[in-house]
Design a protein around this motif. Structure first.
Motif, short mmCIF file in Angstrom:
data_model
loop_
_atom_site.label_atom_id
_atom_site.label_comp_id
_atom_site.label_asym_id
_atom_site.label_seq_id
_atom_site.Cartn_x
_atom_site.Cartn_y
_atom_site.Cartn_z
N GLN A 113 -6.38 12.52 20.29
CA GLN A 113 -6.00 13.72 21.04
C GLN A 113 -6.71 13.74 22.39
O GLN A 113 -6.11 14.11 23.41
N ALA A 114 -7.98 13.34 22.40
CA ALA A 114 -8.72 13.30 23.67
C ALA A 114 -8.10 12.29 24.63
O ALA A 114 -7.99 12.54 25.84
N LYS A 115 -7.67 11.13 24.09
CA LYS A 115 -7.01 10.14 24.94
C LYS A 115 -5.72 10.70 25.51
O LYS A 115 -5.42 10.53 26.70
N ALA A 116 -4.94 11.36 24.66
CA ALA A 116 -3.67 11.95 25.12
C ALA A 116 -3.93 13.02 26.16
O ALA A 116 -3.24 13.09 27.19
N ASP A 117 -4.94 13.88 25.91
CA ASP A 117 -5.28 14.92 26.88
C ASP A 117 -5.75 14.31 28.19
O ASP A 117 -5.41 14.80 29.28
N LEU A 118 -6.54 13.24 28.11
CA LEU A 118 -7.02 12.57 29.31
C LEU A 118 -5.87 11.97 30.10
O LEU A 118 -5.81 12.10 31.33
N LYS A 119 -4.93 11.33 29.37
CA LYS A 119 -3.76 10.77 30.06
C LYS A 119 -2.95 11.86 30.75
O LYS A 119 -2.50 11.69 31.88
N ALA A 120 -2.76 12.99 30.04
CA ALA A 120 -2.01 14.11 30.62
C ALA A 120 -2.74 14.66 31.85
O ALA A 120 -2.11 14.95 32.88
N ALA A 121 -4.07 14.80 31.75
CA ALA A 121 -4.84 15.31 32.88
C ALA A 121 -4.77 14.34 34.07
O ALA A 121 -4.62 14.77 35.23
N ILE A 122 -4.85 13.05 33.77
CA ILE A 122 -4.74 12.05 34.85
C ILE A 122 -3.37 12.12 35.49
O ILE A 122 -3.24 12.06 36.72
N ALA A 123 -2.33 12.24 34.64
CA ALA A 123 -0.97 12.32 35.18
C ALA A 123 -0.81 13.57 36.03
O ALA A 123 -0.19 13.51 37.12
N ARG A 124 -1.35 14.72 35.58
CA ARG A 124 -1.26 15.96 36.38
C ARG A 124 -2.00 15.80 37.71
O ARG A 124 -1.48 16.18 38.77
N ARG A 125 -3.20 15.24 37.66
CA ARG A 125 -3.97 15.07 38.90
C ARG A 125 -3.28 14.07 39.84
O ARG A 125 -3.29 14.25 41.05
N LEU A 126 -2.71 13.03 39.24
CA LEU A 126 -2.00 12.04 40.05
C LEU A 126 -0.78 12.68 40.70
O LEU A 126 -0.53 12.47 41.91
N ALA A 127 -0.05 13.50 39.93
CA ALA A 127 1.12 14.19 40.48
C ALA A 127 0.69 15.17 41.57
O ALA A 127 1.33 15.26 42.63
N ALA A 128 -0.42 15.89 41.33
CA ALA A 128 -0.92 16.83 42.34
C ALA A 128 -1.35 16.08 43.59
O ALA A 128 -1.07 16.52 44.72
N ALA A 129 -2.01 14.94 43.39
CA ALA A 129 -2.43 14.14 44.55
C ALA A 129 -1.21 13.61 45.30
O ALA A 129 -1.20 13.62 46.56
N GLU A 130 -0.19 13.16 44.56
CA GLU A 130 1.03 12.67 45.23
C GLU A 130 1.71 13.81 45.99
O GLU A 130 2.20 13.60 47.11
N ASP A 131 1.72 15.02 45.37
CA ASP A 131 2.30 16.17 46.07
C ASP A 131 1.52 16.50 47.33
O ASP A 131 2.11 16.79 48.39
N GLN A 132 0.20 16.44 47.23
CA GLN A 132 -0.63 16.71 48.41
C GLN A 132 -0.39 15.66 49.49
O GLN A 132 -0.32 15.97 50.68
N ILE A 133 -0.28 14.40 49.05
CA ILE A 133 -0.03 13.32 50.02
C ILE A 133 1.33 13.51 50.68
O ILE A 133 1.47 13.40 51.91
N ALA A 134 2.36 13.85 49.85
CA ALA A 134 3.70 14.06 50.41
C ALA A 134 3.70 15.25 51.35
O ALA A 134 4.31 15.20 52.43
N SER A 135 3.00 16.32 50.96
CA SER A 135 2.91 17.51 51.81
C SER A 135 2.18 17.18 53.11
O SER A 135 2.61 17.59 54.20
N ALA A 136 1.09 16.44 52.99
CA ALA A 136 0.34 16.06 54.20
C ALA A 136 1.17 15.14 55.08
O ALA A 136 1.15 15.25 56.32
N GLU A 137 1.93 14.24 54.43
CA GLU A 137 2.78 13.33 55.19
C GLU A 137 3.88 14.10 55.93
O GLU A 137 4.14 13.87 57.12
N ALA A 138 4.51 15.07 55.21
CA ALA A 138 5.57 15.88 55.83
C ALA A 138 4.99 16.72 56.96
O ALA A 138 5.60 16.86 58.03
N SER A 139 3.78 17.26 56.71
CA SER A 139 3.13 18.06 57.75
C SER A 139 2.80 17.19 58.96
O SER A 139 2.99 17.61 60.11
N ALA A 140 2.32 15.98 58.70
CA ALA A 140 1.99 15.08 59.82
C ALA A 140 3.26 14.70 60.58
O ALA A 140 3.25 14.66 61.83
#
Length: 185
Positions: A113-140
């Motif tokens: 369960q901890a591994k699954a939660d960690l994978k989900a947390a990593i996926a969420r953070r990765l998606a958030a980072a990608e969204d931030q990068i896309a937003s920063a790229e669009a803003s730039a």
């Protein structure tokens, strides 16, 4: 009575072998000892000492039997108690093995369960980072376009200001107004 005669026969036989003095004389020490012995045995019999000794021995035998029975009972109780404790020990050992197995299983489940939660947390953070990068790229990109437009407008304004005269500016304004009127109506 048979016992007494057997004792007398055994007691008298060494006295007959004594030798030169007659056996039934008080001068013969063997005869005196035999008489004293018979008197002693008679006194013992008169006071019922053999019966008392037999009673004491019987009482002691009864006591020993009772002690033996008690010892057997205690041994049986001890065996039963030992069997009970061995069973309890076996049950506790089995229960501890079940608890250990259950704990291992729960630990494995928790780890998965901890591994699954960690994978989900990593996926969420990765998606958030990608969204931030896309937003920063669009803003730039937007900022670059706005800057490019501002620079182009400023450059066009400078070029037009240098090339345009007052009459050309008025004509240009009139044309822009007509264009706006045509689009709004």
């Amino acid at each position: 009575m048979k016992k007494l005669s057997a004792v007398l026969a055994l007691a008298a036989s060494p006295a007959f072998a004594a030798g030169d003095k007659p056996f039934f004389s008080l001068g013969n020490t063997d005869f005196v000892v035999t008489i004293a012995f018979l008197v002693f045995v008679g006194i013992l019999i008169y006071f019922k000492v053999p019966g008392k000794i037999a009673d004491l021995l019987d009482a002691r035998a009864g006591q020993i039997k009772a002690e033996l029975e008690e010892a057997r009972t205690l041994r049986d109780e001890a065996k039963a108690l030992l069997a009970s404790y061995e069973k309890k020990q076996k049950d506790v050992l089995e229960q501890s093995e079940r608890i250990v197995a259950s704990a291992k299983e729960e630990a494995m489940t928790a780890a998965e369960q901890a591994k699954a939660d960690l994978k989900a947390a990593i996926a969420r953070r990765l998606a958030a980072a990608e969204d931030q990068i896309a937003s920063a790229e669009a803003s730039a990109i937007r900022e670059v376009r706005e800057k490019a437009i501002a620079v182009a407008v400023a450059a066009a304004g400078d070029v037009l200001a240098k090339q345009m005269t007052a009459e050309g500016a008025a004509a240009s304004i009139d044309a822009a107004i007509q264009q706006v009127e045509a689009k709004l109506h």
